[in-house]
Design a protein around this motif. Structure first.
Motif, mmCIF file in Angstrom:
data_model
loop_
_atom_site.group_PDB
_atom_site.id
_atom_site.type_symbol
_atom_site.label_atom_id
_atom_site.label_comp_id
_atom_site.label_asym_id
_atom_site.label_seq_id
_atom_site.Cartn_x
_atom_site.Cartn_y
_atom_site.Cartn_z
ATOM 1 N N ARG A 154 0.839 -1.202 0.000
ATOM 2 C CA ARG A 154 0.000 0.000 0.000
ATOM 3 C C ARG A 154 0.877 1.256 0.000
ATOM 4 O O ARG A 154 0.641 2.194 -0.769
ATOM 5 N N ILE B 228 1.243 4.210 -2.966
ATOM 6 C CA ILE B 228 1.096 5.644 -2.690
ATOM 7 C C ILE B 228 2.354 6.386 -3.113
ATOM 8 O O ILE B 228 2.276 7.442 -3.758
ATOM 9 N N LEU C 78 -4.280 -2.688 -7.183
ATOM 10 C CA LEU C 78 -4.642 -1.416 -6.556
ATOM 11 C C LEU C 78 -5.960 -1.515 -5.812
ATOM 12 O O LEU C 78 -6.135 -0.921 -4.743
ATOM 13 N N TYR C 79 -6.885 -2.295 -6.367
ATOM 14 C CA TYR C 79 -8.213 -2.381 -5.756
ATOM 15 C C TYR C 79 -8.234 -3.288 -4.527
ATOM 16 O O TYR C 79 -9.250 -3.357 -3.827
ATOM 17 N N HIS D 1 -6.219 -2.553 -2.140
ATOM 18 C CA HIS D 1 -5.756 -1.633 -1.101
ATOM 19 C C HIS D 1 -6.504 -0.307 -1.085
ATOM 20 O O HIS D 1 -6.441 0.427 -0.103
ATOM 21 N N PHE D 2 -7.202 -0.006 -2.187
ATOM 22 C CA PHE D 2 -7.932 1.252 -2.293
ATOM 23 C C PHE D 2 -9.289 0.996 -2.937
ATOM 24 O O PHE D 2 -9.410 0.129 -3.803
ATOM 25 N N ASP E 237 -10.867 2.912 -4.955
ATOM 26 C CA ASP E 237 -10.831 3.342 -6.351
ATOM 27 C C ASP E 237 -9.606 4.218 -6.571
ATOM 28 O O ASP E 237 -8.828 4.477 -5.641
ATOM 29 N N LYS E 238 -9.435 4.669 -7.797
ATOM 30 C CA LYS E 238 -8.288 5.503 -8.132
ATOM 31 C C LYS E 238 -8.320 6.809 -7.353
ATOM 32 O O LYS E 238 -7.265 7.338 -6.943
ATOM 33 N N GLU F 50 -9.299 7.432 -4.345
ATOM 34 C CA GLU F 50 -8.753 7.285 -2.987
ATOM 35 C C GLU F 50 -7.228 7.235 -3.025
ATOM 36 O O GLU F 50 -6.548 7.860 -2.194
ATOM 37 N N LEU F 51 -6.671 6.508 -3.982
ATOM 38 C CA LEU F 51 -5.219 6.434 -4.113
ATOM 39 C C LEU F 51 -4.630 7.807 -4.393
ATOM 40 O O LEU F 51 -3.627 8.202 -3.781
ATOM 41 N N HIS G 125 -4.521 9.992 -1.280
ATOM 42 C CA HIS G 125 -3.408 9.627 -0.405
ATOM 43 C C HIS G 125 -2.073 10.079 -0.996
ATOM 44 O O HIS G 125 -1.166 10.508 -0.255
ATOM 45 N N ARG H 81 -11.667 14.143 -0.818
ATOM 46 C CA ARG H 81 -11.048 13.058 -0.048
ATOM 47 C C ARG H 81 -9.696 13.493 0.508
ATOM 48 O O ARG H 81 -9.325 13.128 1.618
#
Length: 205
Positions: free
Chosen positions: A17, A21, A52-53, A55-56, A58-59, A61-62, A65, A123
């Motif tokens: 994760r 990031i 990616l999905y 740990h997040f 959607d895009k 949220e990534l 962060h 976010r």
């Protein structure tokens, strides 16, 4: 752990994760967020797209962060903000202005392309966790200096804060809305002029 995941983490001991990031942050700092896809981030991170999905959500949220990480990276390179009562108010305000300009300039690549994606910005704001940001620290600093008697007892701290924040926003907004590379052209004289205007005003004396 899959071979591909292991390869992605071989260079350090951070989690996957954290690796995702950091990868997204690096890509944002180099190319901005415009057109940044999940596939591009995954390839740069050395993982399959679907990882990616895990740990997040959607895009978005990534990216939020990654923007938070970008702010932390820029802030780590800045000197500490002065405390009330130290040095002079004029010298301290210069530090606050320069801090704000560098911080906003460092965030410019991340902001590019996000005007059409307010959900990412929302976010990102939520990730601050209610912590004190640069604007709040500036306002708090000015209030403390007023309480110490180093500013006029009727000094309009909120208005002065808005002037300084607006001046730091303006170069970035010029880039975002006009496509001009103004964020790198704020001179020392401009910083001094802003501090002078805040402290002495523009009316004849």
């Amino acid at each position: 752990m899959s071979p591909r995941k292991a390869a992605a983490l071989r260079a350090g001991d951070r989690t996957l994760r954290e690796h995702l990031i950091a990868t997204a942050e690096q890509m944002i700092s180099e190319r901005g967020t415009a057109g940044l896809t999940v596939r591009a981030i995954a390839r740069a991170a050395g993982v399959a797209d679907g990882v990616l999905y895990n740990h997040f959500a959607d895009k978005e949220e990534l990216l939020a962060h990654a923007m938070r990480a970008r702010v932390a990276t820029v802030e780590r390179a800045l000197p500490p903000l002065p405390a009330p009562g130290e040095a002079t108010v004029e010298a301290n305000l210069r530090v606050y202005v320069e801090h704000g300009l560098i911080l906003h300039n460092g965030m410019l690549p991340a902001l590019t392309g996000l005007l059409a994606h307010p959900e990412v910005l929302a976010r990102f704001a939520a990730l601050s966790g209610g912590g004190e940001n640069w604007r709040e620290r500036l306002a708090g600093y000015l209030r403390a200096e007023r309480d110490l008697g180093r500013l006029a007892p009727d000094a309009r701290v909120d208005a002065a804060t808005s002037m300084i924040v607006g001046a730091c926003h303006e170069p970035v907004l010029s880039v975002l809305f006009q496509g001009e590379d103004l964020a790198h052209r704020v001179s020392v004289d401009a910083v001094d002029d802003l501090v002078t205007a805040v402290l002495t005003g523009i009316a004849p004396r």
